[in-house]
Design an enzyme around this catalytic site. Structure first.
Site, PDB file in Angstrom:
ATOM      1  N   LYS A 183      -8.499  -4.015   1.553  1.00 49.36           N
ATOM      2  CA  LYS A 183      -8.992  -2.277   2.932  1.00 49.36           C
ATOM      3  C   LYS A 183      -9.851  -2.645   3.837  1.00 49.36           C
ATOM      4  O   LYS A 183     -10.630  -4.176   3.933  1.00 49.36           O
ATOM      5  CB  LYS A 183      -9.315  -1.325   2.164  1.00 49.36           C
ATOM      6  CG  LYS A 183      -7.858  -1.252   1.477  1.00 49.36           C
ATOM      7  CD  LYS A 183      -6.209  -0.620   1.887  1.00 49.36           C
ATOM      8  CE  LYS A 183      -5.250  -1.048   0.422  1.00 49.36           C
ATOM      9  NZ  LYS A 183      -5.057  -0.178  -0.867  1.00 49.36           N
TER      10      LYS A 183
HETATM   11  C1  LIG Z   1      -4.158  -0.014  -1.841  1.00 50.22           C
HETATM   12  C2  LIG Z   1      -3.881   1.453  -1.769  1.00 50.22           C
HETATM   13  C3  LIG Z   1      -4.053   2.757  -2.525  1.00 50.22           C
HETATM   14  C4  LIG Z   1      -4.843   2.623  -4.107  1.00 50.22           C
HETATM   15  O1  LIG Z   1      -6.084   2.286  -3.922  1.00 50.22           O
HETATM   16  P1  LIG Z   1      -7.106   1.725  -4.471  1.00 50.22           P
HETATM   17  O2  LIG Z   1      -8.213   2.122  -3.694  1.00 50.22           O
HETATM   18  O3  LIG Z   1      -6.349   0.357  -5.008  1.00 50.22           O
HETATM   19  O4  LIG Z   1      -6.197   2.478  -6.092  1.00 50.22           O
HETATM   20  C5  LIG Z   1      -3.146   3.837  -2.455  1.00 50.22           C
HETATM   21  N1  LIG Z   1      -2.373   4.365  -1.139  1.00 50.22           N
HETATM   22  C6  LIG Z   1      -1.874   2.827  -0.319  1.00 50.22           C
HETATM   23  C7  LIG Z   1      -0.929   3.503   0.622  1.00 50.22           C
HETATM   24  C8  LIG Z   1      -2.375   1.815  -0.397  1.00 50.22           C
HETATM   25  O5  LIG Z   1      -2.331   0.920   0.082  1.00 50.22           O
END
Ligand SMILES: *Cc1c(COP(=O)(O)O)cnc(C)c1O
Length: 377
Positions: A180
């Site tokens: 992210k």
């Molecule tokens: C990455 C992601 C998540 C989950 O995030 P984590 O921190 O890995 O649990 C949830 N929703 C979306 C849209 C994502 O891209």
């Protein structure tokens, strides 16, 4: 990661607290201030942050949660964790986000059937905010909670505010997974303007236990005393992660700025090829977690799979976001079928994600651009 990230983590390793220390509060305040929301609660990851947000919203058995089919499965699973029923709202084929018009139509129908949702989870796909003003107005009219899945979108803007300000939602959730915009290794956060919701999220994150004198049912027991007031979990973030987040947050604008530059360059250089881009309304600035293209397969005379493989063979790390959640075997077993959300399904068939990250060099991006041109020629 740069040297300042590494130095910050090493300092925490030498400090008194590895978890539940001062860095958590500092990171929460820093993100809250950056986004313009008064409250932020850090969690172990965004999946658990979504679970906490749903619990704080009061979601339980017999309730309904609606989200976008064009997302990672966690956007929907949070409803199932609470025992609620999950359903989807199709996307707008231009923005690739949950369509506010489709939501409005589905709400009107649900009202007639007495089956309104308790929570709606708009997902800011690829870093572009959903039409939150319209969704918020619908929430006022129909009485559901709005929980933004802003996992892709820290650093993005919507109508003059940062995503995460919660101007048009009850809560917003960020992910700090390494893929992210900024990372804590694993990590997530819930933001809100509502102090009660913030307190509920914080309570549930820590076993449902509080030591806060103001919240205790039984006063004056002693300094050791704590109470479990709800069935919570351990969904905490550690100080090691929080300090990394603090360090990364200093560069969020730099990261998002570079992502926007790279995205603009892709859009310029790939214009004219048989493909289209996610359209961005003027009042939003994407954080550009992803740069996605839609292949005009009829013109290319190749399948998406063939394009994907040809690019992979040329050393280009393409990907596909997302397989519509309702077509996953787990969701099909709950009764969903292909054909229910045609815009998300059509988009998926044509979707391809190109490499995009702040450290990509212009010459690396040139390689991607020429490979795409070659394969689509
Ligand atoms: C990455 C992601 C998540 C989950 O995030 P984590 O921190 O890995 O649990 C949830 N929703 C979306 C849209 C994502 O891209």
């Amino acid at each position: 990661m740069d040297e300042s990230d590494i130095k910050a983590v090493v300092e925490v390793l030498k400090s008194d607290f590895l978890t539940t220390g001062p860095k958590i509060g500092e990171f929460e305040s820093a993100v809250a201030e950056y986004c313009g929301a008064p409250h932020a609660v850090a969690a172990s990851n965004a999946t658990m942050a979504l679970h906490l947000a749903c619990l704080a919203a009061g979601l339980g058995k017999g309730d309904r949660l609606w989200t976008s089919p064009n997302s990672f499965v966690a956007s929907a699973n949070c409803g199932l964790y609470c025992g609620a029923d999950v359903d989807f709202v199709d996307i707008d084929p231009r923005t690739l986000n949950m369509s506010a018009e489709a939501l409005e139509a589905k709400l009107a129908e649900a009202e007639r059937g007495g089956a309104l949702p308790k929570a709606v989870v708009p997902v800011h796909f690829a870093g572009l905010s959903c039409e939150m003003e319209a969704i918020w107005n619908l929430s006022r009219k129909y009485g559901f909670m709005v929980i933004e899945d802003a996992s892709h979108a820290i650093g993005g803007d919507y109508r003059g505010r940062k995503v995460g300000s919660c101007r048009y939602s009850h809560m917003a959730v960020f992910s700090f997974h390494p893929v992210k915009i900024i990372t804590t290794g694993e990590g997530g956060m819930v933001l809100t303007r509502d102090e009660k919701l913030a307190r509920r999220v914080a309570l549930l994150r820590h076993h449902g236990i509080t030591r806060d004198e103001a919240m205790l049912r039984q006063k004056g027991e002693g300094a050791w005393y704590y109470e479990q007031q709800a069935l919570g979990m351990n969904y905490r973030m550690s100080d090691i992660q929080a300090v990394l987040g603090l360090s990364q947050l200093r560069r969020v604008d730099e990261f998002v700025g570079r992502r926007n530059e790279l995205a603009a360059r892709y859009a310029d250089e790939l214009a004219g090829l048989p493909l289209s881009f996610q359209s961005l309304p003027e009042h939003a600035r994407s954080a550009y977690h992803l740069f996605v293209i839609r292949l005009k397969l009829g013109e290319i005379q190749k399948t998406r799979k063939a394009v994907f493989e040809a690019l992979t063979e040329r050393g280009i790390a393409v990907n596909v976001h997302y397989i519509p959640i309702h077509t996953q075997p787990y969701y099909r077993a709950l009764g969903f079928r292909r054909g229910q959300f045609p815009e998300a399904e059509r988009y998926y068939e044509e979707a391809l994600t190109l490499p995009l990250y702040p450290m990509i060099s212009d010459s690396q991006q040139d390689r991607v651009i020429s490979a795409v041109r070659e394969v689509l020629a």
